[in-house]
Design an enzyme around this catalytic site. Structure first.
Site, PDB file in Angstrom:
ATOM      1  N   HIS A   1       0.865  -1.205   0.000  1.00 60.81           N
ATOM      2  CA  HIS A   1       0.000   0.000   0.000  1.00 60.81           C
ATOM      3  C   HIS A   1       0.890   1.240   0.000  1.00 60.81           C
ATOM      4  O   HIS A   1       1.472   1.585   1.028  1.00 60.81           O
ATOM      5  CB  HIS A   1      -0.896   0.009   1.240  1.00 60.81           C
ATOM      6  CG  HIS A   1      -1.886   1.140   1.266  1.00 60.81           C
ATOM      7  ND1 HIS A   1      -3.232   0.947   1.523  1.00 60.81           N
ATOM      8  CD2 HIS A   1      -1.735   2.479   1.075  1.00 60.81           C
ATOM      9  CE1 HIS A   1      -3.854   2.116   1.486  1.00 60.81           C
ATOM     10  NE2 HIS A   1      -2.967   3.072   1.219  1.00 60.81           N
TER      11      HIS A   1
ATOM     12  N   HIS B   1       1.423   5.428  -1.783  1.00 61.54           N
ATOM     13  CA  HIS B   1       1.020   6.545  -2.641  1.00 61.54           C
ATOM     14  C   HIS B   1       2.286   7.097  -3.292  1.00 61.54           C
ATOM     15  O   HIS B   1       3.158   7.630  -2.592  1.00 61.54           O
ATOM     16  CB  HIS B   1       0.330   7.639  -1.817  1.00 61.54           C
ATOM     17  CG  HIS B   1      -0.909   7.144  -1.144  1.00 61.54           C
ATOM     18  ND1 HIS B   1      -2.158   7.256  -1.721  1.00 61.54           N
ATOM     19  CD2 HIS B   1      -1.095   6.491   0.024  1.00 61.54           C
ATOM     20  CE1 HIS B   1      -3.058   6.700  -0.919  1.00 61.54           C
ATOM     21  NE2 HIS B   1      -2.434   6.228   0.146  1.00 61.54           N
TER      22      HIS B   1
ATOM     23  N   LYS C   1      -9.511  -0.472  -5.578  1.00 60.71           N
ATOM     24  CA  LYS C   1      -9.549   0.224  -4.290  1.00 60.71           C
ATOM     25  C   LYS C   1     -10.897   0.875  -4.056  1.00 60.71           C
ATOM     26  O   LYS C   1     -11.388   1.641  -4.900  1.00 60.71           O
ATOM     27  CB  LYS C   1      -8.446   1.287  -4.282  1.00 60.71           C
ATOM     28  CG  LYS C   1      -8.368   2.122  -3.015  1.00 60.71           C
ATOM     29  CD  LYS C   1      -7.777   1.343  -1.846  1.00 60.71           C
ATOM     30  CE  LYS C   1      -7.893   2.080  -0.529  1.00 60.71           C
ATOM     31  NZ  LYS C   1      -6.810   3.013  -0.276  1.00 60.71           N
TER      32      LYS C   1
ATOM     33  N   HIS D   1     -10.512   1.193   2.039  1.00 64.15           N
ATOM     34  CA  HIS D   1     -10.280   2.256   3.024  1.00 64.15           C
ATOM     35  C   HIS D   1     -11.484   2.189   3.966  1.00 64.15           C
ATOM     36  O   HIS D   1     -12.583   2.623   3.609  1.00 64.15           O
ATOM     37  CB  HIS D   1     -10.175   3.628   2.348  1.00 64.15           C
ATOM     38  CG  HIS D   1      -9.879   4.719   3.343  1.00 64.15           C
ATOM     39  ND1 HIS D   1      -8.664   5.355   3.405  1.00 64.15           N
ATOM     40  CD2 HIS D   1     -10.632   5.248   4.327  1.00 64.15           C
ATOM     41  CE1 HIS D   1      -8.689   6.242   4.399  1.00 64.15           C
ATOM     42  NE2 HIS D   1      -9.877   6.202   4.959  1.00 64.15           N
TER      43      HIS D   1
ATOM     44  N   HIS E   1      -4.559  -0.433   6.060  1.00 56.82           N
ATOM     45  CA  HIS E   1      -4.074   0.413   7.172  1.00 56.82           C
ATOM     46  C   HIS E   1      -4.997   0.390   8.389  1.00 56.82           C
ATOM     47  O   HIS E   1      -5.526   1.419   8.802  1.00 56.82           O
ATOM     48  CB  HIS E   1      -3.836   1.864   6.711  1.00 56.82           C
ATOM     49  CG  HIS E   1      -4.873   2.465   5.803  1.00 56.82           C
ATOM     50  ND1 HIS E   1      -6.212   2.485   6.096  1.00 56.82           N
ATOM     51  CD2 HIS E   1      -4.754   3.060   4.584  1.00 56.82           C
ATOM     52  CE1 HIS E   1      -6.863   3.079   5.108  1.00 56.82           C
ATOM     53  NE2 HIS E   1      -6.009   3.425   4.182  1.00 56.82           N
TER      54      HIS E   1
ATOM     55  N   ASP F   1       1.429   2.728   3.526  1.00 55.05           N
ATOM     56  CA  ASP F   1       0.573   3.900   3.322  1.00 55.05           C
ATOM     57  C   ASP F   1       1.415   5.169   3.265  1.00 55.05           C
ATOM     58  O   ASP F   1       0.952   6.252   3.653  1.00 55.05           O
ATOM     59  CB  ASP F   1      -0.524   4.017   4.380  1.00 55.05           C
ATOM     60  CG  ASP F   1      -1.654   4.944   3.932  1.00 55.05           C
ATOM     61  OD1 ASP F   1      -1.748   5.229   2.727  1.00 55.05           O
ATOM     62  OD2 ASP F   1      -2.432   5.385   4.797  1.00 55.05           O
TER      63      ASP F   1
HETATM   64  O1  DOR Z   1      -3.356   9.782   5.390  1.00 53.45           O
HETATM   65  C1  DOR Z   1      -3.721   9.431   4.287  1.00 53.45           C
HETATM   66  N1  DOR Z   1      -3.174   9.960   3.170  1.00 53.45           N
HETATM   67  N2  DOR Z   1      -4.705   8.536   4.179  1.00 53.45           N
HETATM   68  C2  DOR Z   1      -5.253   8.217   3.009  1.00 53.45           C
HETATM   69  O2  DOR Z   1      -6.167   7.420   2.997  1.00 53.45           O
HETATM   70  C3  DOR Z   1      -4.796   8.880   1.766  1.00 53.45           C
HETATM   71  C4  DOR Z   1      -3.453   9.388   1.892  1.00 53.45           C
HETATM   72  C5  DOR Z   1      -3.082  10.382   0.791  1.00 53.45           C
HETATM   73  O3  DOR Z   1      -3.293  10.035  -0.382  1.00 53.45           O
HETATM   74  O4  DOR Z   1      -2.554  11.438   1.102  1.00 53.45           O
HETATM   75 ZN    ZN Z   2      -3.382   5.055   1.542  1.00 48.84          ZN
END
Ligand code: DOR
Ligand code: ZN
Length: 355
Positions: free
Chosen positions: A22, A24, A108, A145, A183, A256
């Site tokens: 997971h 980003h 997702k 989520h 998460h 995450d």
């Molecule tokens: O803290 C987070 N940031 N939680 C999420 O679900 C998305 C992520 C983000 O893309 O910044």
């Molecule tokens: Zn995330």
């Protein structure tokens, strides 16, 4: 992979190369700045689709994958595993085709407005029944989520209420669907996942193993400790540590890691997300060591995830060595700066090499 029997006193740990289930990675200059950190530790990563223009089709996912590959440092051996952002309008035919072609690894589910770039998420899971049926049939994992967005529900209860209102029904109505509860942050989620069959698993982030909600208010407001789902009470952190270090195949590594420019976090309405990619494995190693469970780190980091997803284990290795590892106060990210998780702290392990 053999581990030294006396892991408590080991000076190095050699693990099968881990994956991040997971992450980003963003796009553009931010992608270029952050992807080397992930590729340095992990052989593969499940890449979240919540770009400002969400990745809702296989074409978009293919193009995004190419941009990720183009941003890698020369010689990096890293495979991005792409995901489809589900919306009320997701076409099951496109999902099936994208999965069959190997573009999508999973899809997702963001409840609409739950988090960063989730405005186009799903307003009611009843509306995506055809997509979920298709995924159940073809063995495509659903990544969730797990927070309700009902403003009447306290922010700290949103995950627990999601279990009651949504998760329980998903597991009941789609018994053949692989579900990753992403998460997780509560003892409630651990209890739920433990109580389900082998098709329900969860990722656990470094931050939810290290901090409880007090960290957001330690001596003042601490935006770099803010992510979603938000950290909960200590009792929940302890439940997550037990789950992660239990050896159960239901729990695996998912950072995450969610980079935001420093200014976007230190703002009137600061963004949710903790950037933990640069020291992710060292951060998990600290937890496993504190719990006397270093011998179980490899399962969590490198084995449980691929087995759940039905993917081969990595052949490579990563070597951690004991030693002071001072995390900088901030890191350069192109034209901007990011404050990493553990900024200013010294971790007790560092990555020596990945091979
Ligand atoms: O803290 C987070 N940031 N939680 C999420 O679900 C998305 C992520 C983000 O893309 O910044
Ligand atoms: Zn995330």
């Amino acid at each position: 992979m053999p581990m030294p029997t006396d892991t408590a006193s080991a000076q190095t740990i050699t693990l099968r190369r881990p994956d991040d289930w997971h992450v980003h990675l963003r796009d553009g200059a931010m992608l270029a700045a952050v992807v080397p950190w992930t590729a340095r530790q992990f052989a593969r990563a499940i890449v979240m689709p919540n770009l400002s223009l969400p990745v809702t089709t296989a074409e978009m996912a293919s193009a995004y994958r190419e941009r990720i590959l183009a941003a890698l440092p020369p010689g990096a051996a890293f495979t991005p595993l792409m995901t489809c952002y589900l919306t009320d309008a997701t076409d099951p035919t496109g999902l099936r085709a994208g999965f069959a072609e190997g573009v999508f690894t999973a899809a997702k589910l963001y409840p609409a407005h739950a988090t960063t770039n989730a405005a186009q998420g799903v307003t009611d899971v009843a509306l995506i029944r055809p997509a979920l049926k298709a995924m159940e049939e073809i063995g495509m994992p659903l990544l969730v989520h797990g927070e309700v967005t009902d403003p009447a529900v306290d922010v700290f209860d949103r995950e627990a209420v999601f279990i009651e209102r949504v998760m329980t029904g998903l597991v009941r109505d789609y018994p053949g669907l692989k579900i990753v509860f992403e998460h997780i942050t509560t003892a409630d989620a651990v209890g739920f996942v433990d109580g389900c069959g082998p098709l329900v698993a969860a990722t656990i982030t470094p931050q939810h193993l290290h901090i409880n909600r007090n960290a957001m208010f330690a001596g003042g407001l601490r935006p770099h400790a803010y992510c979603l789902p938000v950290a909960k009470r200590e009792v929940h952190r302890l439940a997550l540590r037990s789950a992660a270090t239990s050896g159960s195949p239901k729990y695996f590594l998912g950072t995450d890691s969610a980079p935001h420019a420093r200014g976007a976090k230190e703002a009137d309405c600061g963004c949710a997300g903790i950037f933990n990619a640069p020291y992710a494995l060292e951060s998990y190693a600290a937890v496993f060591e504190e719990e006397g469970a270093l011998g179980l780190l490899e399962g969590f980091a490198s084995e449980h995830g691929p087995r759940f997803y039905g993917l081969p284990l990595n052949e490579g290795q990563i070597v951690l060595e004991r030693g002071d590892n001072l995390v900088p106060a901030e890191l350069d990210a192109g034209q901007t700066r990011i404050v990493p998780f553990h900024a200013g702290q010294t971790l007790g392990w560092r990555v020596r090499e990945a091979r």
